[in-house]
Scaffold this motif. Structure first.
Motif, PDB file in Angstrom:
ATOM      1  N   ILE A 224      22.077  -7.222  31.677  1.00 37.04           N
ATOM      2  CA  ILE A 224      22.331  -7.329  30.235  1.00 37.04           C
ATOM      3  C   ILE A 224      22.504  -8.786  29.791  1.00 37.04           C
ATOM      4  N   GLY A 225      22.057  -9.707  30.640  1.00 37.14           N
ATOM      5  CA  GLY A 225      22.078 -11.110  30.240  1.00 37.14           C
ATOM      6  C   GLY A 225      23.022 -11.998  31.009  1.00 37.14           C
ATOM      7  N   GLY A 226      23.704 -11.471  32.019  1.00 35.47           N
ATOM      8  CA  GLY A 226      24.552 -12.294  32.869  1.00 35.47           C
ATOM      9  C   GLY A 226      25.976 -12.490  32.383  1.00 35.47           C
ATOM     10  N   ARG A 227      26.345 -11.829  31.293  1.00 37.02           N
ATOM     11  CA  ARG A 227      27.689 -11.988  30.745  1.00 37.02           C
ATOM     12  C   ARG A 227      27.972 -10.842  29.783  1.00 37.02           C
TER      13      ARG A 227
ATOM     14  N   HIS B  68      28.897  -3.935  24.560  1.00 32.99           N
ATOM     15  CA  HIS B  68      29.431  -4.418  25.821  1.00 32.99           C
ATOM     16  C   HIS B  68      28.733  -3.642  26.929  1.00 32.99           C
ATOM     17  N   VAL B  69      29.172  -3.787  28.170  1.00 26.09           N
ATOM     18  CA  VAL B  69      28.411  -3.256  29.292  1.00 26.09           C
ATOM     19  C   VAL B  69      28.266  -1.735  29.226  1.00 26.09           C
ATOM     20  N   GLU B  70      29.246  -1.030  28.693  1.00 24.10           N
ATOM     21  CA  GLU B  70      29.157   0.424  28.653  1.00 24.10           C
ATOM     22  C   GLU B  70      28.186   0.928  27.587  1.00 24.10           C
ATOM     23  N   ILE B  71      27.779   0.035  26.706  1.00 23.46           N
ATOM     24  CA  ILE B  71      26.713   0.336  25.754  1.00 23.46           C
ATOM     25  C   ILE B  71      25.384  -0.195  26.294  1.00 23.46           C
ATOM     26  N   LEU B  72      25.362  -1.468  26.611  1.00 23.44           N
ATOM     27  CA  LEU B  72      24.116  -2.161  26.926  1.00 23.44           C
ATOM     28  C   LEU B  72      23.544  -1.777  28.285  1.00 23.44           C
TER      29      LEU B  72
ATOM     30  N   ASP C 258      21.848   2.018  27.317  1.00 19.58           N
ATOM     31  CA  ASP C 258      20.524   1.448  27.062  1.00 19.58           C
ATOM     32  C   ASP C 258      19.643   1.379  28.307  1.00 19.58           C
ATOM     33  N   ILE C 259      20.249   1.243  29.472  1.00 14.52           N
ATOM     34  CA  ILE C 259      19.459   1.123  30.706  1.00 14.52           C
ATOM     35  C   ILE C 259      19.570   2.391  31.545  1.00 14.52           C
ATOM     36  N   GLU C 260      20.790   2.750  31.943  1.00 14.04           N
ATOM     37  CA  GLU C 260      20.975   3.853  32.881  1.00 14.04           C
ATOM     38  C   GLU C 260      20.631   5.206  32.258  1.00 14.04           C
ATOM     39  N   ALA C 261      21.250   5.521  31.109  1.00 15.65           N
ATOM     40  CA  ALA C 261      20.995   6.825  30.485  1.00 15.65           C
ATOM     41  C   ALA C 261      19.551   6.933  29.986  1.00 15.65           C
ATOM     42  N   ARG C 262      19.016   5.830  29.463  1.00 16.07           N
ATOM     43  CA  ARG C 262      17.634   5.864  28.967  1.00 16.07           C
ATOM     44  C   ARG C 262      16.642   6.107  30.107  1.00 16.07           C
ATOM     45  N   ALA C 263      16.884   5.485  31.258  1.00  9.76           N
ATOM     46  CA  ALA C 263      15.996   5.706  32.402  1.00  9.76           C
ATOM     47  C   ALA C 263      16.063   7.155  32.861  1.00  9.76           C
ATOM     48  N   LEU C 264      17.250   7.713  32.888  1.00  7.45           N
ATOM     49  CA  LEU C 264      17.415   9.110  33.271  1.00  7.45           C
ATOM     50  C   LEU C 264      16.688  10.023  32.288  1.00  7.45           C
ATOM     51  N   ALA C 265      16.811   9.713  30.998  1.00  5.37           N
ATOM     52  CA  ALA C 265      16.148  10.522  29.975  1.00  5.37           C
ATOM     53  C   ALA C 265      14.630  10.460  30.120  1.00  5.37           C
ATOM     54  N   GLU C 266      14.109   9.267  30.356  1.00  5.32           N
ATOM     55  CA  GLU C 266      12.664   9.112  30.516  1.00  5.32           C
ATOM     56  C   GLU C 266      12.154   9.924  31.702  1.00  5.32           C
ATOM     57  N   GLN C 267      12.898   9.918  32.791  1.00  7.40           N
ATOM     58  CA  GLN C 267      12.511  10.696  33.962  1.00  7.40           C
ATOM     59  C   GLN C 267      12.503  12.191  33.656  1.00  7.40           C
ATOM     60  N   ALA C 268      13.377  12.607  32.740  1.00  4.73           N
ATOM     61  CA  ALA C 268      13.485  14.027  32.381  1.00  4.73           C
ATOM     62  C   ALA C 268      12.552  14.409  31.234  1.00  4.73           C
ATOM     63  N   GLY C 269      11.771  13.451  30.734  1.00  8.32           N
ATOM     64  CA  GLY C 269      10.851  13.750  29.647  1.00  8.32           C
ATOM     65  C   GLY C 269      11.496  13.763  28.277  1.00  8.32           C
TER      66      GLY C 269
END
Length: 314
Positions: free
Chosen positions: A55-58, A267-271, A275-286
């Motif tokens: 998420i940008g190093g900070r 912050h990290v729990e959003i970004l 944005d990264i973890e849940a979105r990747a899971l969603a994409e895998q699930a269609g």
């Protein structure tokens, strides 16, 4: 403004946030603070560093919180009020610490504090921990200080209207001719499930906010979820966002809007978590997953906090 102890109409407003590392090098000492000085395994340090790196190093939380404090102070000082206000910022687990902010408040001559956590829903485990930090800091400086506590603002109309506006913009990210309905998932940081038996108001406050925002949206296709639970044997409030994504995919849902109403700042729990973890899971699930923008310095949020401060000071 340079208030003194004799300025009986003067208030210090103490905004409080969790804190976050300013660089990858800060991750390990940040975790050490969170864990009360207990050492952190290298695997966990590396994992958390990886999240911040992505998420940008900070963490952007300090910068956003400072902007919120500046906007709130400007609004509080712009009107014709019998009280005067000076806004300070303190972090629970990083610089500037709550204890540092309290010392500065006392050094500036204030003896009345309004403590407002940048988390809109109260739990003794979360917001209550910030309040205990304030009490400890006051005891350390040994000053006579009056404190008034803001115990949540998830029910404030301006706060809910701001969330609903962001959600409406989020729904517009989906094609207007999309035949599949959009499921709105309201989320907040999970806490151990035992708080329900203890009568903690956190879950009830969140569900009330979700219902209020859904009513403003006019959309009944929604539900309350939780996210960012820690690993371990403890039961946490649910259902978890990741779990629901998988279940919704199995039910044939293809469009999800995540509205993190338990958070007001990026912050990290959003970004990362959404944005990264849940979105990747969603994409895998269609599933197509979109997220509402964080409030950050949205005028409605700042106006809601100013209204609360002015009311509690009167």
């Amino acid at each position: 403004m340079d208030p003194g102890p004799s300025d009986t109409a003067s208030w210090a407003v103490l905004l409080m946030a969790y804190g976050g590392p300013d660089s990858l090098a800060d991750v390990e000492p940040f975790l050490l603070d969170i864990r009360g000085g207990r050492p952190t395994s290298q695997d966990l340090i590396d994992e958390i560093k990886s999240r911040y790196e992505q998420i940008g190093g900070r963490s952007p939380l300090l910068e956003i919180s400072r902007a919120q404090a500046a906007a709130l102070e400007e609004l509080l000082q712009s009107g014709d009020h019998p009280e005067t206000f000076q806004v300070y910022l303190g972090m629970r687990h990083w610089h500037p610490y709550i204890s540092q902010a309290v010392r500065q408040i006392v050094a500036d001559g204030h003896r009345r504090i309004i403590a407002l956590c940048l988390a809109p829903h109260f739990s003794r485990m979360s917001v209550g921990a910030y309040f205990r930090k304030v009490e400890e800091a006051i005891a350390e400086v040994g000053a006579e200080v009056e404190v008034r506590w803001v115990r949540g603002y998830g029910d404030h109309p301006l706060f809910q209207e701001s969330l609903a506006y962001r959600a409406k913009l989020g729904l517009q990210k989906f094609p207007v001719d999309e035949p599949e309905e959009v499921r709105v998932l309201f989320t907040a940081h999970s806490l151990p499930a035992r708080i329900l038996a203890e009568g903690d108001p956190y879950d009830a406050q969140l569900r009330a906010t979700a219902r209020g925002v859904a009513d403003l949206l006019g959309d009944e296709v929604w539900e309350m979820c939780y996210q960012s639970a820690a690993a371990g044997a403890v039961d946490w409030l649910g259902p978890h966002l990741d779990q629901r994504i998988g279940e919704l995919a199995a039910e044939g849902c293809r469009n999800v809007l995540v509205a993190p109403i338990g958070f007001i700042s990026d912050h990290v729990e959003i970004l990362f978590d959404i944005d990264i973890e849940a979105r990747a899971l969603a994409e895998q699930a269609g599933i197509r997953l979109e997220r509402t923008e964080s409030l950050n310095t949205a005028p409605g949020l700042i106006e809601a906090m100013a209204d609360i401060v002015q009311r509690i000071a009167s």
